[in-house]
Write a protein that holds these residues in place. Sequence first.
Motif, mmCIF file in Angstrom:
data_model
loop_
_atom_site.group_PDB
_atom_site.id
_atom_site.type_symbol
_atom_site.label_atom_id
_atom_site.label_comp_id
_atom_site.label_asym_id
_atom_site.label_seq_id
_atom_site.Cartn_x
_atom_site.Cartn_y
_atom_site.Cartn_z
ATOM 1 N N ASP A 135 53.356 52.929 -0.961
ATOM 2 C CA ASP A 135 52.296 53.781 -0.419
ATOM 3 C C ASP A 135 51.382 54.325 -1.511
ATOM 4 O O ASP A 135 50.468 55.105 -1.233
ATOM 5 C CB ASP A 135 52.904 54.949 0.359
ATOM 6 C CG ASP A 135 53.546 55.989 -0.559
ATOM 7 O OD1 ASP A 135 54.053 55.597 -1.629
ATOM 8 O OD2 ASP A 135 53.536 57.181 -0.204
ATOM 9 N N ARG A 136 51.599 53.900 -2.756
ATOM 10 C CA ARG A 136 50.824 54.428 -3.874
ATOM 11 C C ARG A 136 49.441 53.775 -3.967
ATOM 12 O O ARG A 136 49.220 52.652 -3.507
ATOM 13 C CB ARG A 136 51.565 54.226 -5.200
ATOM 14 C CG ARG A 136 52.964 54.752 -5.253
ATOM 15 C CD ARG A 136 53.043 56.247 -5.039
ATOM 16 N NE ARG A 136 52.410 57.021 -6.107
ATOM 17 C CZ ARG A 136 52.407 58.351 -6.154
ATOM 18 N NH1 ARG A 136 52.982 59.051 -5.188
ATOM 19 N NH2 ARG A 136 51.818 58.976 -7.141
ATOM 20 N N VAL A 137 48.526 54.518 -4.570
ATOM 21 C CA VAL A 137 47.163 54.062 -4.824
ATOM 22 C C VAL A 137 46.839 54.362 -6.272
ATOM 23 O O VAL A 137 47.113 55.459 -6.763
ATOM 24 C CB VAL A 137 46.150 54.772 -3.900
ATOM 25 C CG1 VAL A 137 44.736 54.355 -4.250
ATOM 26 C CG2 VAL A 137 46.452 54.477 -2.444
ATOM 27 N N LEU A 138 46.268 53.381 -6.985
ATOM 28 C CA LEU A 138 45.877 53.570 -8.384
ATOM 29 C C LEU A 138 44.360 53.625 -8.492
ATOM 30 O O LEU A 138 43.641 52.954 -7.749
ATOM 31 C CB LEU A 138 46.401 52.429 -9.250
ATOM 32 C CG LEU A 138 47.917 52.264 -9.375
ATOM 33 C CD1 LEU A 138 48.241 51.058 -10.250
ATOM 34 C CD2 LEU A 138 48.561 53.519 -9.941
ATOM 35 N N PHE A 139 43.874 54.437 -9.447
ATOM 36 C CA PHE A 139 42.455 54.510 -9.756
ATOM 37 C C PHE A 139 42.264 54.121 -11.221
ATOM 38 O O PHE A 139 42.881 54.717 -12.113
ATOM 39 C CB PHE A 139 41.908 55.921 -9.529
ATOM 40 C CG PHE A 139 41.769 56.282 -8.072
ATOM 41 C CD1 PHE A 139 40.545 56.162 -7.434
ATOM 42 C CD2 PHE A 139 42.856 56.723 -7.342
ATOM 43 C CE1 PHE A 139 40.405 56.486 -6.088
ATOM 44 C CE2 PHE A 139 42.736 57.052 -5.998
ATOM 45 C CZ PHE A 139 41.512 56.931 -5.369
ATOM 46 N N ALA A 152 48.978 57.592 -0.788
ATOM 47 C CA ALA A 152 47.951 57.555 0.251
ATOM 48 C C ALA A 152 48.268 58.529 1.378
ATOM 49 O O ALA A 152 47.358 59.016 2.070
ATOM 50 C CB ALA A 152 47.828 56.131 0.806
ATOM 51 N N HIS A 153 49.546 58.864 1.559
ATOM 52 C CA HIS A 153 49.960 59.756 2.635
ATOM 53 C C HIS A 153 49.584 61.215 2.359
ATOM 54 O O HIS A 153 49.667 62.059 3.266
ATOM 55 C CB HIS A 153 51.459 59.644 2.872
ATOM 56 C CG HIS A 153 51.904 58.282 3.308
ATOM 57 N ND1 HIS A 153 51.208 57.521 4.218
ATOM 58 C CD2 HIS A 153 52.976 57.516 2.936
ATOM 59 C CE1 HIS A 153 51.819 56.366 4.411
ATOM 60 N NE2 HIS A 153 52.893 56.333 3.638
ATOM 61 N N ASP A 154 49.195 61.514 1.117
ATOM 62 C CA ASP A 154 48.790 62.876 0.774
ATOM 63 C C ASP A 154 47.332 63.149 1.135
ATOM 64 O O ASP A 154 46.833 64.253 0.898
ATOM 65 C CB ASP A 154 49.004 63.137 -0.721
ATOM 66 C CG ASP A 154 50.480 63.180 -1.088
ATOM 67 O OD1 ASP A 154 51.304 63.431 -0.188
ATOM 68 O OD2 ASP A 154 50.800 62.954 -2.276
ATOM 69 N N LEU A 160 42.424 56.579 2.065
ATOM 70 C CA LEU A 160 42.817 55.616 1.039
ATOM 71 C C LEU A 160 43.708 54.541 1.651
ATOM 72 O O LEU A 160 44.513 54.823 2.536
ATOM 73 C CB LEU A 160 43.562 56.313 -0.113
ATOM 74 C CG LEU A 160 42.784 57.366 -0.906
ATOM 75 C CD1 LEU A 160 43.703 58.034 -1.922
ATOM 76 C CD2 LEU A 160 41.586 56.740 -1.600
ATOM 77 N N ILE A 161 43.567 53.315 1.150
ATOM 78 C CA ILE A 161 44.393 52.201 1.624
ATOM 79 C C ILE A 161 45.623 52.090 0.728
ATOM 80 O O ILE A 161 45.485 51.882 -0.486
ATOM 81 C CB ILE A 161 43.599 50.884 1.590
ATOM 82 C CG1 ILE A 161 42.287 51.027 2.356
ATOM 83 C CG2 ILE A 161 44.439 49.751 2.165
ATOM 84 C CD1 ILE A 161 42.445 51.417 3.811
ATOM 85 N N PRO A 162 46.825 52.235 1.278
ATOM 86 C CA PRO A 162 48.040 52.132 0.454
ATOM 87 C C PRO A 162 48.133 50.771 -0.235
ATOM 88 O O PRO A 162 47.525 49.792 0.191
ATOM 89 C CB PRO A 162 49.170 52.312 1.474
ATOM 90 C CG PRO A 162 48.549 52.962 2.655
ATOM 91 C CD PRO A 162 47.137 52.472 2.704
ATOM 92 N N ASN A 163 48.903 50.741 -1.332
ATOM 93 C CA ASN A 163 49.164 49.489 -2.043
ATOM 94 C C ASN A 163 47.874 48.868 -2.585
ATOM 95 O O ASN A 163 47.680 47.657 -2.545
ATOM 96 C CB ASN A 163 49.884 48.503 -1.124
ATOM 97 C CG ASN A 163 50.536 47.359 -1.873
ATOM 98 O OD1 ASN A 163 50.887 47.489 -3.052
ATOM 99 N ND2 ASN A 163 50.691 46.228 -1.210
ATOM 100 N N SER A 164 46.974 49.730 -3.077
ATOM 101 C CA SER A 164 45.663 49.263 -3.539
ATOM 102 C C SER A 164 45.305 49.859 -4.894
ATOM 103 O O SER A 164 45.840 50.896 -5.296
ATOM 104 C CB SER A 164 44.570 49.622 -2.527
ATOM 105 O OG SER A 164 44.758 48.953 -1.298
ATOM 106 N N ILE A 165 44.396 49.177 -5.576
ATOM 107 C CA ILE A 165 43.860 49.636 -6.857
ATOM 108 C C ILE A 165 42.352 49.804 -6.703
ATOM 109 O O ILE A 165 41.624 48.839 -6.470
ATOM 110 C CB ILE A 165 44.158 48.627 -7.983
ATOM 111 C CG1 ILE A 165 45.666 48.406 -8.123
ATOM 112 C CG2 ILE A 165 43.568 49.119 -9.312
ATOM 113 C CD1 ILE A 165 46.031 47.272 -9.071
ATOM 114 N N TYR A 166 41.876 51.041 -6.819
ATOM 115 C CA TYR A 166 40.445 51.335 -6.743
ATOM 116 C C TYR A 166 39.848 51.268 -8.147
ATOM 117 O O TYR A 166 40.456 51.768 -9.102
ATOM 118 C CB TYR A 166 40.227 52.714 -6.134
ATOM 119 C CG TYR A 166 40.492 52.771 -4.637
ATOM 120 C CD1 TYR A 166 39.435 52.851 -3.739
ATOM 121 C CD2 TYR A 166 41.786 52.731 -4.134
ATOM 122 C CE1 TYR A 166 39.664 52.900 -2.355
ATOM 123 C CE2 TYR A 166 42.029 52.768 -2.769
ATOM 124 C CZ TYR A 166 40.964 52.856 -1.890
ATOM 125 O OH TYR A 166 41.207 52.891 -0.530
#
Length: 221
Positions: A135-139, A152-154, A160-166
């Motif tokens: 469920d993590r998202v990286l920037f 992403a749940h926060d 935000l889309i979970p499991n993604s890198i922005y």
Amino acid sequence: MAIQGLGTSIQGYHLAFCRIGDASWTALDGTLFPYRDLVYFSDHQLFYALSRYGLEAWDLRDPASPKSSLIIESLPKSREKITLFKYAYLAVSSSDLLMVNRFVSNDEPSYTVSFDVYKLDFLRKEWVYLSSLGDRVLFVGENYHSSESFSAHDFPAGTLIPNSIYFTPVDINDHYVAGNELGFFNLEDKIIYCCPFFKKRNQEVQPSPAWIDCASAVKLS
């Protein structure tokens, strides 16, 4: 602590640190110069510095006597074509130390092709490939060294889309590579998507986009 020095970002820089009240920066004589990225890992109370030659840790708890240790003297073999340019980031995600590789085309104009992510196994001292961030998202981006990780749940549903890198553009060798890009890469389907507030993936924006962590800004104010 910071990466600093003369030269271009493709070459990397030296390490230095400065405490509140110091009149100048103190240079550190690292063994893995040139450095690509740097992150503070609060669980270990250590700074981790990444270079093309490996990873080392710095203990600055006694600023009068900084100590470094070599963690791993290699990087994982690239999973992408060797003709693609690779840009590396460090990130702390929950209790894990991650390395994020960004692959950029050699075309003109250049564009981001894909990402891959590795987790450091501290016991075995090796990088382990991650097929998912859960469920993590990286920037990541030019201003976001080191990269930031959130759940992403926060955030409100759909933000935000979970499991993604922005990602935002990155400056390489004094010019922007993938210079107008602002989007996100989903690790599940391996597709790069345009951010919803952009009409197209490579829409020109001046000045170049930058991530702002409002939570951290509040803490510092």
